[in-house]
Scaffold this active site. Structure first.
Site, mmCIF file in Angstrom:
data_model
loop_
_atom_site.group_PDB
_atom_site.id
_atom_site.type_symbol
_atom_site.label_atom_id
_atom_site.label_comp_id
_atom_site.label_asym_id
_atom_site.label_seq_id
_atom_site.Cartn_x
_atom_site.Cartn_y
_atom_site.Cartn_z
ATOM 1 N N CYS A 22 0.980 -1.137 -0.090
ATOM 2 C CA CYS A 22 0.100 0.108 -0.189
ATOM 3 C C CYS A 22 0.943 1.485 -0.201
ATOM 4 C CB CYS A 22 -0.781 0.051 1.326
ATOM 5 S SG CYS A 22 -1.619 1.279 2.042
ATOM 6 N N CYS A 55 -5.032 -0.445 -6.732
ATOM 7 C CA CYS A 55 -3.473 -1.049 -6.406
ATOM 8 C C CYS A 55 -2.566 -2.258 -6.202
ATOM 9 C CB CYS A 55 -3.460 -0.294 -4.724
ATOM 10 S SG CYS A 55 -4.852 -0.626 -3.278
ATOM 11 N N GLU A 84 -6.380 -6.011 3.747
ATOM 12 C CA GLU A 84 -7.054 -4.176 3.743
ATOM 13 C C GLU A 84 -7.560 -4.905 2.131
ATOM 14 O OE1 GLU A 84 -3.876 -2.018 1.858
ATOM 15 O OE2 GLU A 84 -4.588 0.006 3.425
ATOM 16 N N GLU A 106 -1.036 1.593 9.273
ATOM 17 C CA GLU A 106 -1.801 2.616 10.206
ATOM 18 C C GLU A 106 -2.150 3.199 10.885
ATOM 19 O OE1 GLU A 106 -2.274 -0.943 8.021
ATOM 20 O OE2 GLU A 106 -2.834 0.648 5.997
ATOM 21 N N THR A 109 -4.542 5.019 7.012
ATOM 22 C CA THR A 109 -3.528 4.468 6.357
ATOM 23 C C THR A 109 -2.971 5.629 5.987
ATOM 24 O OG1 THR A 109 -5.131 2.612 5.138
ATOM 25 C CG2 THR A 109 -2.658 3.664 4.071
ATOM 26 N N CYS A 111 -3.944 7.213 -1.921
ATOM 27 C CA CYS A 111 -4.846 7.043 -2.534
ATOM 28 C C CYS A 111 -6.531 7.456 -1.901
ATOM 29 C CB CYS A 111 -5.748 5.866 -3.069
ATOM 30 S SG CYS A 111 -4.162 4.531 -3.264
ATOM 31 N N HIS A 137 -13.032 5.754 -3.585
ATOM 32 C CA HIS A 137 -12.111 4.046 -3.222
ATOM 33 C C HIS A 137 -12.610 3.201 -3.506
ATOM 34 C CE1 HIS A 137 -8.837 4.615 -0.704
ATOM 35 N NE2 HIS A 137 -8.912 3.507 0.534
ATOM 36 N N TYR A 144 -9.097 0.337 -5.102
ATOM 37 C CA TYR A 144 -8.197 -0.728 -5.039
ATOM 38 C C TYR A 144 -7.459 -1.282 -6.520
ATOM 39 C CZ TYR A 144 -8.860 -0.217 0.017
ATOM 40 O OH TYR A 144 -8.693 -0.081 1.429
HETATM 41 FE FE1 SF4 Z 1 -3.517 1.369 0.127
HETATM 42 FE FE2 SF4 Z 1 -4.860 1.315 -2.059
HETATM 43 FE FE3 SF4 Z 1 -6.007 2.276 -0.304
HETATM 44 FE FE4 SF4 Z 1 -4.427 3.500 -1.434
HETATM 45 S S1 SF4 Z 1 -6.110 2.378 -2.199
HETATM 46 S S2 SF4 Z 1 -4.586 3.409 0.561
HETATM 47 S S3 SF4 Z 1 -2.300 1.624 -2.258
HETATM 48 S S4 SF4 Z 1 -4.944 0.278 0.240
HETATM 49 FE FE FE Z 2 -8.032 1.887 1.521
#
Ligand code: SF4
Ligand code: FE
Length: 481
Positions: A98, A296, A444, A255, A189, A102, A290, A294
């Site tokens: 992570c 990510c 997560e 976190e 986060t 974001c 949001h 993800y």
């Molecule tokens: Fe982290 Fe993914 Fe959330 Fe971005 S979207 S803050 S990389 S978990």
């Molecule tokens: Fe998140």
């Protein structure tokens, strides 16, 4: 835009009140547990400097006309939304974890829509205030921490019904120059790597919960804010001085619990206060954005697939048909996820404020799948890696003159591969599927941006079931008035 070095310097100037393992931590940048998470955010600055990633990582500000980091951008088109998904995959692959930036990006875009909507309905000055804040964030290329999730206490009770009203962050005093807030935000986060905190309500609120309907921004080191670091599985391996056992040598996430102890917010940083009827729309917009973010995890999935193929080659099993088939399955699942994050971006639309937002139904379907597929990928990675992923001795034993040669001999895989490399890739798979990196890939994926049940509720609400019934009834000749 800031360079990674300037970002590091900017963090050093912050004076955060942080606790970890029962102690107050001051030298955050030097702390081996916090350092990898800083590196991951710094990557969002580094990649923005690369000419080959310019289109993905940067954008032109609709406020200033200047080039800015995409994490501070207000989306102006479906192309912007598509590039956001691509940026998530790119950075997830580059860090394997992570990268934390974001939530702030999604909070900025949500507030650009909601402050405008409240002003239209109520004649409030929120949007101008917000745009002033946004201009500063873009100009200085800041990291914003989106703070949404309240501790919530008894989940069956509304904020005003809680035995302790602070279990949802609330306004405890209204002054001529601003408001005073008390409460906490959980699971924050990247909180320690952020310059600014953007607070938003976490749930749909009713009139009795007016004092909880509040959104504002403030510097992360504002007096009265305390951070308590969350633990991660195997976190103290980072203190042992044997990086191989950590798996990912460079990057990680973090976190923290963020506590607001009667913190004063001047009016110019307040973006919502008492407009409880806009809390629901705010949550819906934020979660749509949001859930798209993800993407990510698709990049992190790329890393896990690469690690799995590598261990199969070192183990000598890469040509076995069932192993090849399982790696195909990993890729099929991971690419299915990418299809969905791109689809919700492609089907985006402009809100009255001019901000573009993803298709909420598709974003929810995507995030629902994110709560499932990475677990399948992790199982397949462990299956292919073999039992050594949990029985491998430590790097210290490998470096020891007594045991190192024995490990070198007995942990050897194929003739062409080295024992050390085999150990490295096994440790990465361990970290990603059950160690510190697994936080970012599995739980997560489950709970971040809302737990799967929240997505099911939204899917039920957003799907046009009547239209589907109409199709069916027409085809079989049902006519009902
Ligand atoms: Fe982290 Fe993914 Fe959330 Fe971005 S979207 S803050 S990389 S978990
Ligand atoms: Fe998140």
């Amino acid at each position: 835009m800031m360079t990674p070095e300037q970002y590091e310097e900017s963090l050093e100037k912050l004076n955060l009140s942080v606790y970890m393992f029962g102690k107050k931590i001051t030298a955050l940048g030097a702390d081996p547990i916090i350092r990898p998470s800083r590196n991951a955010v710094a990557k969002t600055y580094e990649m923005a400097q690369h000419p080959e990633h310019k289109e993905t990582m940067t954008a032109i500000s609709h406020l200033s006309g200047r080039r800015i980091n995409r994490f501070t951008h207000i989306f102006q088109s479906t192309r912007d939304l598509v590039l956001k998904s691509k940026m998530g995959r790119l950075l997830g692959g580059a860090t394997g974890c992570c990268f934390q930036r974001c939530v702030g990006m999604d909070a900025l875009n949500t507030l650009s829509i909601i402050t405008h909507a409240i002003d239209q309905a109520k004649g409030t000055p929120y949007n101008q205030r917000f745009l002033k804040f946004l201009a500063m964030v873009q100009e200085q290329d800041l990291v914003c921490d989106g703070a949404m999730t309240d501790p919530k206490g008894d989940r069956s009770l509304a904020p005003h019904q809680q035995a302790d009203p602070d279990l949802y962050l609330r306004v405890v005093q209204e002054r001529p120059d601003g408001i005073v807030v008390r409460g906490a935000k959980a699971h924050q986060t990247g909180a320690l790597n952020s310059h600014q905190i953007i607070v938003m309500p976490t749930a749909t609120l009713r009139a009795a919960d007016k004092a909880w309907a509040v959104s504002f921004a403030l510097p992360s080191d504002h007096p009265g804010i305390t951070y308590i670091m969350g633990r991660q599985s195997c976190d103290t391996r980072k203190l042992e001085g044997h990086p191989m056992d950590v798996g990912n040598l460079y990057y990680g996430g973090h976190e923290a619990l963020m506590v607001f102890d009667d913190v004063f917010i001047p009016w110019e940083r307040v973006f919502m206060y008492q407009e409880y009827e806009f809390s629901g729309p705010l949550v819906e917009k934020f979660t749509a954005y949001h859930r798209q973010s993800y993407a990510c995890k698709v990049g992190v999935g790329d890393v896990l697939i690469g690690a799995t193929q590598t261990i199969a080659e070192y183990n000598g099993t890469a040509k076995a048909s069932h192993v090849r088939d399982k790696i195909v399955e990993m890729n099929q699942l991971n690419e299915s996820l990418f299809c969905a994050t791109l689809a919700c971006a492609h089907e985006g639309h402009a809100e009255p404020s001019g901000t573009w937002i993803v298709d909420a139904l598709m974003a929810n379907v995507f995030k629902y799948n994110i709560a499932h597929y990475p677990y399948v990928l992790a199982r397949l990675a462990q299956d292919i890696a073999g039992g050594l992923v949990v029985t491998l001795p430590s790097e210290a034993d490998f470096r020891s003159p007594e045991t190192g040669p024995l490990m070198e001999k007995y942990y050897r895989g194929t003739a062409g591969s080295s024992t050390e490399n085999r150990m490295r890739i096994l440790r990465l798979i361990e970290a990603m599927t059950m160690g510190a990196q697994a936080v970012g890939y599995l739980p997560e994926s489950m709970h971040g941006a809302g737990s799967p049940q929240a997505q099911r509720i939204m899917i039920a609400r957003l799907v046009n079931i009547g239209q589907k019934q109409g199709l069916a009834k027409h085809l079989c000749g049902i006519r009902e008035g």
